[in-house]
Write an enzyme that holds these catalytic residues in place. Structure first.
Site, PDB file in Angstrom:
ATOM      1  N   ASP A  13       5.559   4.938  -1.519  1.00 11.01           N
ATOM      2  CA  ASP A  13       5.649   5.101  -2.966  1.00 11.01           C
ATOM      3  C   ASP A  13       5.347   7.256  -2.233  1.00 11.01           C
ATOM      4  OD1 ASP A  13       7.101   3.195  -3.663  1.00 11.01           O
ATOM      5  OD2 ASP A  13       5.393   3.208  -5.835  1.00 11.01           O
ATOM      6  N   ARG A  93      -9.110   6.714 -11.712  1.00 10.16           N
ATOM      7  CA  ARG A  93      -8.460   8.094 -12.150  1.00 10.16           C
ATOM      8  C   ARG A  93      -8.766   9.140 -12.573  1.00 10.16           C
ATOM      9  NH1 ARG A  93      -6.077   5.126  -8.671  1.00 10.16           N
ATOM     10  NH2 ARG A  93      -4.698   3.481  -9.318  1.00 10.16           N
ATOM     11  N   ASP A 122      -1.675   4.830 -15.127  1.00  9.36           N
ATOM     12  CA  ASP A 122      -2.142   5.353 -14.283  1.00  9.36           C
ATOM     13  C   ASP A 122      -1.557   7.125 -14.657  1.00  9.36           C
ATOM     14  OD1 ASP A 122      -4.199   4.181 -13.606  1.00  9.36           O
ATOM     15  OD2 ASP A 122      -2.859   3.600 -11.387  1.00  9.36           O
ATOM     16  N   SER A 173       1.783  -6.268  -6.557  1.00  8.81           N
ATOM     17  CA  SER A 173       1.220  -5.020  -6.698  1.00  8.81           C
ATOM     18  C   SER A 173      -0.002  -5.421  -7.145  1.00  8.81           C
ATOM     19  CB  SER A 173       1.899  -4.548  -8.159  1.00  8.81           C
ATOM     20  OG  SER A 173       1.337  -3.105  -8.238  1.00  8.81           O
TER      21      SER A 173
END
Length: 342
Positions: A13, A93, A122, A173
């Site tokens: 990605d 994050r 996220d 994932s």
């Protein structure tokens, strides 16, 4: 050509994002890999990033800062989302957002980018963190804007003349750092189906754990873990050893359907052996060192603190106020706790 800092994992990605941002959006892309406990081989990262069109690839090992300034304060607060999730991804994050902004300032970049889709938490955590720290920085989210499948991404890179070998797509994932691992998608989307054993990586199943129990001792100073087995360790070694010990005994698994902040439910598998052992130990120590009223108030603060982290408001004034209260409660939370792993 304006500069942009991309949060770069080295996966398909964000590698595709490098090409798209440079070719379609006209940015000079600087790829920033932030290792909070999950990092690909540095040579592979650099090769993929440069091949995709990045002007350079920066790699930062932030495991100790992540534990010392994000995970351990959350531990002292007793922050566990919906009584199950130790917030590993959510805690990483804000640190990543901070480093994106700092790198943008150092490199004179006008924009930052992340690889989050429009379906998860996220994207909100990154966007809020970045906008709080520097509202003038432009935020670009290629995956959210493009919504390409894995096959479409590979085809896009090939059409641009970029040939990179990609490992086969996994069944799930995955996101992980030193504080915990999360697993979702695939057959896990049906909560009636028991998780297959291959979904777990950090923890043994019960039938594969040692038959002999093991006793361990964890020492805290003002709510922060400092020693294991009476030996002073730095945060990375302490958490790493507890992950290994806990995982060996099958400790730290959670199968949870949680409420995402964007308004949907999602089934997640979590593995966090060290975080679970430390939270259990910390609560036990607080039961001896906090008064009845403190414990009652702390329970409310813990839930509010967890929601705040989960929703991406680490850099808010509300967090500063809660953190000040938590630090005050921890002034006598010092001592050792014995656990028997079995």
């Amino acid at each position: 050509m304006p500069k942009l800092i991309l949060a770069y994992s080295g996966g398909l990605d964000t590698t595709t994002a490098i090409t798209w941002l440079s070719e379609e959006r006209g940015y000079e892309v600087i790829a920033l890999n932030i290792n909070a406990g999950m990092s690909r081989d540095q040579d592979t990262l650099e090769e993929r990033g440069i091949a995709a069109g990045a002007s350079k690839v920066l790699v930062m090992d932030v495991r100790e800062d992540f534990l010392r300034y994000f995970a351990f304060p959350a531990l002292a607060a007793g922050a566990i989302y919906q009584s199950t999730y130790p917030l590993a991804t959510a805690l990483a994050r804000p640190l990543m957002a901070k480093l994106l902004v700092e790198t943008a300032h150092n490199e004179n970049a006008v924009a930052v980018a992340h690889g989050c889709t429009g379906k998860g938490n996220d994207q909100v955590r990154f966007d809020i963190g970045i906008q709080t720290l520097d509202p003038d920085l432009k935020i670009v989210a290629p995956a959210r804007e493009q919504s390409l499948s894995r096959e479409e991404e590979i085809d896009y890179l090939q059409k641009k003349g970029i040939a990179i070998e990609w490992e086969p797509k996994g069944s799930f994932s995955i996101d992980e750092n030193i504080w915990g691992r999360s697993c979702e998608a695939g057959v896990l989307e049906d909560p009636w189906i028991e998780p297959p054993e291959e979904a777990w990586e950090w923890t043994n199943s019960v039938d594969k754990t040692p038959t002999k129990p093991k006793e361990i001792e964890i020492t805290f100073e003002r709510g922060i873990p400092t020693k294991l087995q009476r030996k002073t360790l730095d945060p990375v070694d302490l958490v790493g050893q507890l992950n290994e010990l806990g995982g060996t005994y099958g400790i730290g698994r959670a199968d949870h359907v949680e409420d995402r902040l964007i308004g949907i439910k999602s089934r997640e598998l979590y593995e966090a052996p060290a975080a679970v052992l430390l939270h259990i130990s910390h609560r036990a120590l607080e039961s001896l060192t906090l008064s009845r009223r403190q414990l009652r108030m702390k329970q409310y603060v813990s839930e509010e603190y967890a929601d705040l982290i989960y929703d991406g408001h680490w850099f808010s004034r509300h967090h500063q106020d809660l953190a000040t209260y938590v630090i005050s409660t921890q002034r006598n939370v010092s001592g050792s706790v014995r656990l028997k792993l079995h």
